[in-house]
Design a protein around this motif. Structure first.
Motif, PDB file in Angstrom:
ATOM      1  N   ARG A  62     -88.797 -12.235  51.063  1.00 34.54           N
ATOM      2  CA  ARG A  62     -89.784 -12.939  50.332  1.00 34.54           C
ATOM      3  C   ARG A  62     -89.344 -14.493  49.978  1.00 34.54           C
ATOM      4  N   ALA A  63     -88.041 -14.625  50.425  1.00 35.65           N
ATOM      5  CA  ALA A  63     -87.502 -15.894  50.745  1.00 35.65           C
ATOM      6  C   ALA A  63     -87.246 -16.130  52.255  1.00 35.65           C
ATOM      7  N   VAL A  64     -87.926 -15.455  52.918  1.00 39.85           N
ATOM      8  CA  VAL A  64     -87.607 -15.680  54.311  1.00 39.85           C
ATOM      9  C   VAL A  64     -89.436 -16.240  54.298  1.00 39.85           C
ATOM     10  N   LEU A  65     -89.917 -15.128  53.830  1.00 41.81           N
ATOM     11  CA  LEU A  65     -91.485 -15.229  53.979  1.00 41.81           C
ATOM     12  C   LEU A  65     -92.315 -16.891  53.459  1.00 41.81           C
ATOM     13  N   TYR A  66     -91.224 -17.435  52.345  1.00 32.59           N
ATOM     14  CA  TYR A  66     -91.668 -18.264  51.510  1.00 32.59           C
ATOM     15  C   TYR A  66     -90.535 -18.905  50.987  1.00 32.59           C
ATOM     16  N   PRO A  67     -89.454 -19.866  51.874  1.00 33.87           N
ATOM     17  CA  PRO A  67     -88.344 -20.588  51.251  1.00 33.87           C
ATOM     18  C   PRO A  67     -88.605 -20.853  50.328  1.00 33.87           C
ATOM     19  N   PRO A  68     -89.139 -21.282  49.106  1.00 30.95           N
ATOM     20  CA  PRO A  68     -89.857 -21.599  47.943  1.00 30.95           C
ATOM     21  C   PRO A  68     -89.109 -20.470  47.121  1.00 30.95           C
ATOM     22  N   TYR A  69     -89.476 -19.451  47.397  1.00 32.26           N
ATOM     23  CA  TYR A  69     -89.540 -18.629  46.536  1.00 32.26           C
ATOM     24  C   TYR A  69     -87.952 -18.475  46.103  1.00 32.26           C
ATOM     25  N   LYS A  70     -87.948 -18.253  44.467  1.00 33.65           N
ATOM     26  CA  LYS A  70     -86.949 -18.172  43.432  1.00 33.65           C
ATOM     27  C   LYS A  70     -85.436 -19.306  43.770  1.00 33.65           C
ATOM     28  N   ALA A  71     -86.665 -20.612  44.586  1.00 36.35           N
ATOM     29  CA  ALA A  71     -86.004 -21.643  44.429  1.00 36.35           C
ATOM     30  C   ALA A  71     -85.058 -22.501  42.980  1.00 36.35           C
ATOM     31  N   ASN A  72     -86.216 -22.494  42.189  1.00 35.24           N
ATOM     32  CA  ASN A  72     -86.119 -23.182  40.610  1.00 35.24           C
ATOM     33  C   ASN A  72     -85.116 -22.663  40.087  1.00 35.24           C
ATOM     34  N   ARG A  73     -84.143 -21.598  40.942  1.00 39.48           N
ATOM     35  CA  ARG A  73     -83.335 -20.627  39.550  1.00 39.48           C
ATOM     36  C   ARG A  73     -82.054 -21.284  40.072  1.00 39.48           C
ATOM     37  N   PRO A  74     -81.478 -21.526  38.840  1.00 39.30           N
ATOM     38  CA  PRO A  74     -79.788 -22.118  38.992  1.00 39.30           C
ATOM     39  C   PRO A  74     -79.059 -21.030  39.394  1.00 39.30           C
ATOM     40  N   GLU A  75     -78.014 -21.461  40.283  1.00 39.39           N
ATOM     41  CA  GLU A  75     -76.793 -20.667  41.306  1.00 39.39           C
ATOM     42  C   GLU A  75     -76.020 -19.667  40.673  1.00 39.39           C
ATOM     43  N   CYS A  76     -75.889 -18.734  40.549  1.00 40.64           N
ATOM     44  CA  CYS A  76     -75.093 -17.983  40.021  1.00 40.64           C
ATOM     45  C   CYS A  76     -73.603 -17.635  39.542  1.00 40.64           C
ATOM     46  N   PRO A  77     -73.741 -18.016  37.825  1.00 43.06           N
ATOM     47  CA  PRO A  77     -72.604 -18.427  37.751  1.00 43.06           C
ATOM     48  C   PRO A  77     -71.492 -18.066  38.293  1.00 43.06           C
ATOM     49  N   PRO A  78     -70.263 -18.922  38.350  1.00 42.43           N
ATOM     50  CA  PRO A  78     -68.719 -18.992  38.698  1.00 42.43           C
ATOM     51  C   PRO A  78     -68.149 -17.277  38.367  1.00 42.43           C
TER      52      PRO A  78
END
Length: 283
Positions: A62-78
């Protein structure tokens, strides 16, 4: 069959305080996930079980199809990131199947496995905190929606229709019109859930709504006509893929918990308090 969303690790990570094993590795998410899973196994008594694992967002189709997909989410905590591999080790020790296919999300895997399980005559329960899974509801598939770590709500088709005003099969159409902020799916600007539900109650599908855009008044007509392409893309993003090339079948996921290896890994991680839960799940 019980199908479990591996993404629940995020819920358990934020629900529990930090924990480490004797090696100093963070383990709170794994502890919470396994605790919840064993509790459900003891309660539901499924004959077959599998845990569905997400691919990284960057590899997601889905991110390949639409790069902003889930782009609003923070990075996975370390402190969470390394726990996914540790969870796989624990589940392997318990003899619980993990299903993962590069490029696909957990709900695609659950949707595929649920379809196959239904075809084999099984009743299916999906354990997830993702409302997208509601589109998988059927006469044979129910959803245990995780509201909080120790609280789940059971959804069947009737409950979904009562609460949402549409059929489960229309959920992707709804998101095509109204979008989904949690996944950064845009939908049509200016159309909210109430308007989307009303249109779907009248026309059933997104495509039919768009075909009748000319019948709508003023601004709504303009929004539907101008938002056609983004609406169709949004529906595609929201639609669960039920034909993922998974490497196992539901029949190969028979539940056969291993007490010895499970107890050994619990001892290694200092999860001793989970041993009674494991025994109850096996009883």
């Amino acid at each position: 069959m019980l199908l479990v969303d591996g993404g629940l690790m995020f819920r358990t990570f934020f629900a529990l305080p930090p924990m480490t094993d004797p090696k100093g590795r963070p383990v709170n998410a794994v502890y919470g996930f396994v605790s919840m899973l064993l509790r459900l196994l003891a309660t539901l008594r499924p004959s077959h079980v599998a845990v569905a694992a997400d691919s990284p967002v960057a590899e997601n189709r889905r991110a390949v199809l639409y790069p902003p997909y889930k782009a609003n989410r923070p990075e996975c905590p370390p402190d969470l990131a390394p726990q996914f591999a540790l969870l796989r080790e624990v589940l392997a020790a318990l003899n619980i199947t993990v299903v993962g296919v590069r490029g696909y999300e957990a709900d695609d895997l659950m949707g595929t496995m649920a379809r196959m399980a239904e075809a084999e005559g099984m009743e299916v329960i999906l354990l997830t905190g993702d409302r997208d899974a509601f589109q998988l509801l059927s006469g044979r598939t129910a959803v245990q929606y995780v509201k909080r770590l120790n609280q789940t709500i059971t959804y069947d088709v009737a409950r979904f229709v009562t609460e949402w005003g549409i059929l489960p099969s229309q959920l992707a159409d709804l998101k095509g019109l109204a979008g989904d902020a949690s996944d950064n799916i845009p939908g049509i600007r200016g159309i909210g859930p109430k308007t989307a539900v009303r249109l779907l109650q009248q026309y059933v599908t997104l495509e039919a709504v768009l075909a009748h855009a000319h019948a709508q008044p003023g601004k709504l007509r303009q929004r539907l006509e101008e938002g056609r392409e983004i609406a169709l893309l949004s529906k595609r993003l929201a639609t669960i893929d039920r034909h993922v090339p998974v490497s196992c079948t539901p029949g190969a996921c028979a539940l056969d918990l291993d007490l010895d290896t499970g107890a050994a890994v619990f001892e290694e991680l200092h999860f001793r308090s989970l041993l009674p839960s494991l025994r109850r799940a096996m009883a």
